[in-house]
Structures are given as structure tokens and as C-alpha cells.
Design a protein around this motif. Structure first.
Motif, PDB file in Angstrom:
ATOM      1  N   GLU A 129      44.749  33.191  23.402  1.00 51.94           N
ATOM      2  CA  GLU A 129      45.777  33.828  24.247  1.00 51.94           C
ATOM      3  C   GLU A 129      45.156  34.442  25.499  1.00 51.94           C
ATOM      4  N   ARG A 130      44.039  35.134  25.314  1.00 48.43           N
ATOM      5  CA  ARG A 130      43.379  35.753  26.479  1.00 48.43           C
ATOM      6  C   ARG A 130      42.929  34.684  27.480  1.00 48.43           C
ATOM      7  N   ALA A 131      42.422  33.573  26.951  1.00 47.63           N
ATOM      8  CA  ALA A 131      41.994  32.483  27.849  1.00 47.63           C
ATOM      9  C   ALA A 131      43.202  31.968  28.632  1.00 47.63           C
ATOM     10  N   ALA A 132      44.343  31.825  27.940  1.00 50.46           N
ATOM     11  CA  ALA A 132      45.549  31.322  28.610  1.00 50.46           C
ATOM     12  C   ALA A 132      46.033  32.318  29.667  1.00 50.46           C
ATOM     13  N   LEU A 133      45.981  33.602  29.353  1.00 40.28           N
ATOM     14  CA  LEU A 133      46.417  34.622  30.318  1.00 40.28           C
ATOM     15  C   LEU A 133      45.510  34.622  31.545  1.00 40.28           C
ATOM     16  N   THR A 134      44.218  34.492  31.294  1.00 49.04           N
ATOM     17  CA  THR A 134      43.248  34.488  32.397  1.00 49.04           C
ATOM     18  C   THR A 134      43.498  33.289  33.309  1.00 49.04           C
ATOM     19  N   LEU A 135      43.630  32.117  32.672  1.00 53.97           N
ATOM     20  CA  LEU A 135      43.840  30.903  33.464  1.00 53.97           C
ATOM     21  C   LEU A 135      45.148  30.949  34.230  1.00 53.97           C
ATOM     22  N   ASN A 136      46.167  31.489  33.597  1.00 50.06           N
ATOM     23  CA  ASN A 136      47.468  31.575  34.245  1.00 50.06           C
ATOM     24  C   ASN A 136      47.377  32.403  35.523  1.00 50.06           C
ATOM     25  N   PHE A 137      46.663  33.506  35.446  1.00 46.81           N
ATOM     26  CA  PHE A 137      46.538  34.383  36.615  1.00 46.81           C
ATOM     27  C   PHE A 137      45.698  33.700  37.698  1.00 46.81           C
ATOM     28  N   ILE A 138      44.616  33.058  37.278  1.00 47.97           N
ATOM     29  CA  ILE A 138      43.753  32.369  38.253  1.00 47.97           C
ATOM     30  C   ILE A 138      44.526  31.258  38.956  1.00 47.97           C
ATOM     31  N   ARG A 139      45.250  30.480  38.178  1.00 46.78           N
ATOM     32  CA  ARG A 139      46.025  29.393  38.798  1.00 46.78           C
ATOM     33  C   ARG A 139      47.071  29.964  39.749  1.00 46.78           C
ATOM     34  N   GLY A 140      47.715  31.064  39.349  1.00 41.19           N
ATOM     35  CA  GLY A 140      48.744  31.680  40.194  1.00 41.19           C
ATOM     36  C   GLY A 140      48.154  32.180  41.500  1.00 41.19           C
ATOM     37  N   LEU A 141      47.016  32.832  41.421  1.00 37.61           N
ATOM     38  CA  LEU A 141      46.370  33.351  42.633  1.00 37.61           C
ATOM     39  C   LEU A 141      46.014  32.209  43.582  1.00 37.61           C
ATOM     40  N   ILE A 142      45.462  31.156  43.007  1.00 37.07           N
ATOM     41  CA  ILE A 142      45.004  30.062  43.865  1.00 37.07           C
ATOM     42  C   ILE A 142      46.182  29.310  44.468  1.00 37.07           C
ATOM     43  N   ASP A 143      47.194  29.052  43.661  1.00 34.68           N
ATOM     44  CA  ASP A 143      48.365  28.351  44.195  1.00 34.68           C
ATOM     45  C   ASP A 143      49.085  29.202  45.228  1.00 34.68           C
ATOM     46  N   GLY A 144      49.010  30.504  45.074  1.00 40.50           N
ATOM     47  CA  GLY A 144      49.713  31.392  45.997  1.00 40.50           C
ATOM     48  C   GLY A 144      48.967  31.622  47.301  1.00 40.50           C
ATOM     49  N   GLY A 145      47.803  31.001  47.471  1.00 40.79           N
ATOM     50  CA  GLY A 145      47.116  31.119  48.756  1.00 40.79           C
ATOM     51  C   GLY A 145      46.038  32.185  48.786  1.00 40.79           C
ATOM     52  N   PHE A 146      45.673  32.721  47.634  1.00 40.49           N
ATOM     53  CA  PHE A 146      44.621  33.736  47.556  1.00 40.49           C
ATOM     54  C   PHE A 146      43.302  33.217  48.149  1.00 40.49           C
ATOM     55  N   ALA A 147      43.064  31.915  47.971  1.00 34.71           N
ATOM     56  CA  ALA A 147      41.792  31.348  48.433  1.00 34.71           C
ATOM     57  C   ALA A 147      41.911  30.750  49.828  1.00 34.71           C
ATOM     58  N   ASP A 148      42.950  31.154  50.569  1.00 31.74           N
ATOM     59  CA  ASP A 148      43.187  30.578  51.897  1.00 31.74           C
ATOM     60  C   ASP A 148      42.042  30.932  52.845  1.00 31.74           C
ATOM     61  N   LEU A 149      41.407  29.920  53.376  1.00 31.92           N
ATOM     62  CA  LEU A 149      40.278  30.153  54.286  1.00 31.92           C
ATOM     63  C   LEU A 149      40.714  30.777  55.604  1.00 31.92           C
ATOM     64  N   HIS A 150      42.019  30.737  55.881  1.00 28.88           N
ATOM     65  CA  HIS A 150      42.493  31.420  57.080  1.00 28.88           C
ATOM     66  C   HIS A 150      42.457  32.924  56.887  1.00 28.88           C
ATOM     67  N   HIS A 151      42.406  33.353  55.631  1.00 28.22           N
ATOM     68  CA  HIS A 151      42.457  34.796  55.348  1.00 28.22           C
ATOM     69  C   HIS A 151      41.368  35.234  54.380  1.00 28.22           C
ATOM     70  N   PRO A 152      40.110  35.046  54.738  1.00 34.70           N
ATOM     71  CA  PRO A 152      39.044  35.458  53.802  1.00 34.70           C
ATOM     72  C   PRO A 152      39.037  36.966  53.592  1.00 34.70           C
TER      73      PRO A 152
END
Ligand code: PEP
Ligand code: CO
Length: 425
Positions: A129-152
Motif C-alpha cells: 500500500e505504501r509503495a502504491a501511495l508513493t507511486l501515485n503521488f510521484i506520478r501525479g506530481l510529474i503529470d501535473g508539471g512538477f518536473a517542468d524545465l520551464h520552472h525549475p
């Protein structure tokens, strides 16, 4: 109640195959693997800040490495499943009382009582469950533009602004921003792809019951996939040719890694390559060597020769952490920044001399401001260790030390590729 075997997979076979393709390129010197995270992830640290900081430090390091090496970086976290630990001692004794060792949150609890140290199978479900929660948050951050190179600046962590390396990092970020704007002006469009980076997961696939419960066949593909992580590895203590871990890894399609320590003989390694890398499939096998700064010069050349004798291609990755663990005077485990860097420098040079390529680096690190390793620009000494020592197992580079390490590796990799010439490109 559902067991881990009946719950959905954590990753997909498409992602696994994509990673394998990228690792194949890294083995040929066209990409660089950056793998990092905690020695032991803790269930109690499955929270927003800890996960976001880990993502930030890996992103920042990768930016520095892309800038310095001009290679694409494959980002692989030691997360979303790094919950089981091999231990050198089966027991731990405190004040005359002996209990079973803590083996990671997937198996037992870190507290020092009989009941906390008794293995509890419910923890396998909590880990999933913890692995799933962690991955869910990571995927959400990345899909939401957290890793956008325009906004380091989104990935900035406040305390690094006070670091002596802050200005150098800012210069790298600005230079990447300028290149991006230049490309966008040329193309007269925003480079959309740039806000979608790939992130992959890895862990020591130590607990075979947990791994097997997530090992499945998928429609329209041959074979079996471990769908609990993209990139499982075999630790130094579980790499016996006739052992259960090797037998399990033989049967999965994932890209896999083996940790190689000073005790590994050429014969043992060739035996492992026969079993785990029989077809020389591109991207299948990564060797993560971890000898220590004092032993790499003696151990690595014979390991490289053994692989060369098979004519097979592997991705070479250096873990400069696990061969450099020491006890500080106060009893805490620590590692010195200089030892870590020195092992890495030697690794680059030894590979270059042997005609092979160091295509990856593997760190234990955290995005937090801990004091577990000594050295680095801030000059942490043993007396600082007690201040913010959080790891239950191995000492990690803190945020600043990790970023500084990336800058120094980028410089070294640049030098190596300048002298190594066309072979590296
Ligand atoms: C680890 O990576 O935390 C670890 C235990 O490594 P090794 O198997 O190389 O000792
Ligand atoms: Co470790």
C-alpha cells in the motif's frame, strides 16, 4: 481480505520495456543512469514532503548531469518498495539484551522489543500500500508539471540557497533556461515534451514472497514481469548461483541489476551472466559495483575482464556508498564525501582504461537536511552526526551533499569523455 497477489500491479510492462530500451542506450554510452534514494524506505516517511524532496533532489541532480555530460539521464528512484533489508548480523544486542535484527519495514519493526522485532506478514500488505501511495503521488506530481524545465524553481529546496554551491547551480539552471528559450524561438513553439520526464522505480528484490506476488504474465507479451518495480536488483548477499534469488530473477523479463562486492570472483560472475544474461539482450543486465575507495583499483579490473571474456554487453554502474561505510567514534555508521567521490573518480578512470564505459551512478541519498555522511562543501564532521541522524540502516548523502556530488561527477564525466573521444558518443 485481498493479498498482494490479487491486487493490481504497481507498474506496467510498457514502462518496464521502455526502461530496458533506455538502459541499453546507457550501456552504449548514450545515456547516463542516475539511481538514488534511501537505504531503507520507512512507512512512517510516506508523506508529501519526504517524497517531493526526494523527487526534487533527483531532478536537480539529473539537470546538473545533463548539462555537464550532454547525455540524457535515466532517473531511477530507490523508492516505492525499498522496504526489505539484508543485514550482516541476525541479532542485535543492547544493554545485554539480544533481539532479532531489524530487517526493514516490510518484515519487522525498528523498535527494540520482542514484539516489534517479530516478523509480521501483515507488513507485506502495508508495504504494497505504501509503495502504491508513493507511486501515485510521484506520478501525479510529474503529470501535473512538477518536473517542468520551464520552472525549475518549483524544485528548489529552501536550505540550499545558503549553500556555497547555490550560485553554480543557479548558473546551470539559467543556462538550461536560455537554451530552452533559444530552441523555442527557433521552433516558434513551446517544447511540450520538456515537462514530461520519465521516472522509474527500483529496489532490492530481497523478499521473494512479496516479489512473486506481483510477478505476472501480461496480455500480448511473452514471459513473466515483476510488476512491483521497474528495475529490481540482487544484493551482494543474495547472488549465489544456485540460490533462490538468482533462480527467481532468471525467470523475469525486467531489466535487472546485480550488486558486485569485493568477494565476487570472475568465475562466479561468469556463472551469473550465463544464467541471468544468456542471450545478451540489450538493456537486460546492469552491474552495480561497490568495492570501496581502497579496493576498487584491485577489484574492478578483474571483474571487467571477466565480463569482456564473455563478449556480452552490460551497463556498468558505480555504487560508491556501500564499500565506504565506517563507524564514527560515537558508534554511528557514516561515510565520507571524499571517499565516495574518490571511488567514483577511480571508477571513471578504470573503465576508460579498460575500454568500457561507466554508464551509471547509484547513491543513497535524501532530499532532507540530515547529517549522516561527513564532508562536503559545508564540511560536516563526526561531531555533527548526532544533530540530524535519521537513517535506521545506512547513512545517506543529504540534499546539499547530493547536489554537490552531481556537480563534481558532471565535471569528471566531461573530462573523461573529452579524453575518451568519439567512443563515448
Ligand atoms: C543496499 O543497497 O542498501 C545494500 C544493502 O547493498 P549491498 O547489497 O550492495 O550491500
Ligand atoms: Co544501504
Amino acid at each position: 481480505m485481498s493479498g498482494v497477489a490479487s491486487l493490481p500491479p504497481l507498474v506496467t510492462s510498457w514502462e518496464i520495456e521502455t526502461l530496458k530500451g533506455q538502459l541499453a542506450e546507457a550501456a552504449r554510452g548514450r545515456r547516463l543512469l542516475l539511481q538514488g534514494g534511501d537505504c531503507a524506505e520507512r512507512f512512517s516517511e510516506c508523506d508529501s514532503d519526504t517524497i517531493a524532496s526526494k523527487l526534487k533532489i533527483l531532478l536537480q541532480m539529473s539537470l546538473v548531469l545533463v548539462h555537464g555530460t550532454r547525455k540524457r539521464v535515466i532517473r531511477v528512484g530507490r523508492f516505492a518498495g525499498q522496504y526489505a533489508k539484508p543485514r550482516s548480523d541476525d541479532t542485535e544486542t543492547r544493554d545485554g539484551k539480544t533481539l532479532p535484527a531489524y530487517r526493514g519495514d516490510l518484515i519487522n519493526r525498528a523498535g527494540f522489543t520482542e514484539s516489534q522485532r517479530t516478523p509480521d506478514p501483515e507488513l507485506l500488505l502495508r508495504g504494497y500500500e505504501r509503495a502504491a501511495l508513493t507511486l501515485n503521488f510521484i506520478r501525479g506530481l510529474i503529470d501535473g508539471g512538477f518536473a517542468d524545465l520551464h520552472h525549475p524553481e518549483y524544485w528548489d529546496l529552501a536550505f540550499v540557497r545558503h549553500s556555497s554551491r547555490a550560485a553554480e547551480y543557479q548558473r546551470i539552471v539559467e543556462s538550461i533556461g536560455e537554451s530552452l528559450r533559444f530552441m523555442e524561438t527557433l521552433a516558434d513553439a513551446r517544447i511540450g515534451e520538456i515537462n514530461r520526464v520519465d521516472f522509474f522505480t527500483s529496489h532490492d528484490a530481497l523478499h521473494l514472497h512479496y516479489e512473486e506476488a506481483q510477478t505476472r504474465q501480461v496480455p500480448r507479451r511473452e514471459g513473466w514481469y515483476n510488476l512491483s518495480t521497474h528495475f529490481p536488483w540482487i544484493g551482494v548477499r543474495t547472488a549465489d548461483v544456485g540460490g533462490a534469488h538468482v533462480e527467481y530473477f532468471r525467470g523475469i523479463q525486467n531489466p535487472i541489476a546485480i550488486k558486485i562486492g569485493p568477494a565476487m570472483t570472475p568465475e562466479h560472475l561468469v556463472g551469473l551472466l550465463d544464467i541471468l544474461h544468456p542471450d545478451d539482450e540489450p538493456g537486460r543486465l546492469t552491474l552495480i559495483h561497490r568495492f570501496g575507495t581502497g579496493r576498487i583499483a584491485e577489484c574492478l579490473p578483474r571483474i571487467i575482464k571477466a565480463v569482456q571474456s564473455t563478449s556480452k554487453t552490460v551497463l556498468w554502474c558505480c555504487d560508491p556508498m556501500h564499500g565506504n561505510t565506517k563507524r564514527a567514534a560515537n558508534g554511528l555508521k557514516t561515510r565520507s564525501f571524499d571517499d565516495i567521490l574518490s571511488e567514483l573518480h577511480q571508477a571513471f578512470d578504470i573503465h576508460e582504461q579498460a575500454g568500457t564505459i561507466l554508464g551509471g551512478v547509484h547513491f543513497e541519498l535524501t532530499g532532507e537536511n540530515v547529517t549522516e555522511c561527513v564532508g562536503g562543501a559545508r564540511g560536516l564532521v563526526e561531531a555533527d552526526l548526532g544533530r540530524a541522524y535519521k537513517s535506521q540502516v545506512d547513512p545517506r548523502l543529504n540534499y546539499e551533499q547530493a547536489l554537490e556530488m552531481a556537480m563534481l561527477i558532471a565535471k569528471k564525466a566531461q573530462l573523461t569523455s573529452d579524453t575518451g573521444g568519439a567512443r563515448l558518443h
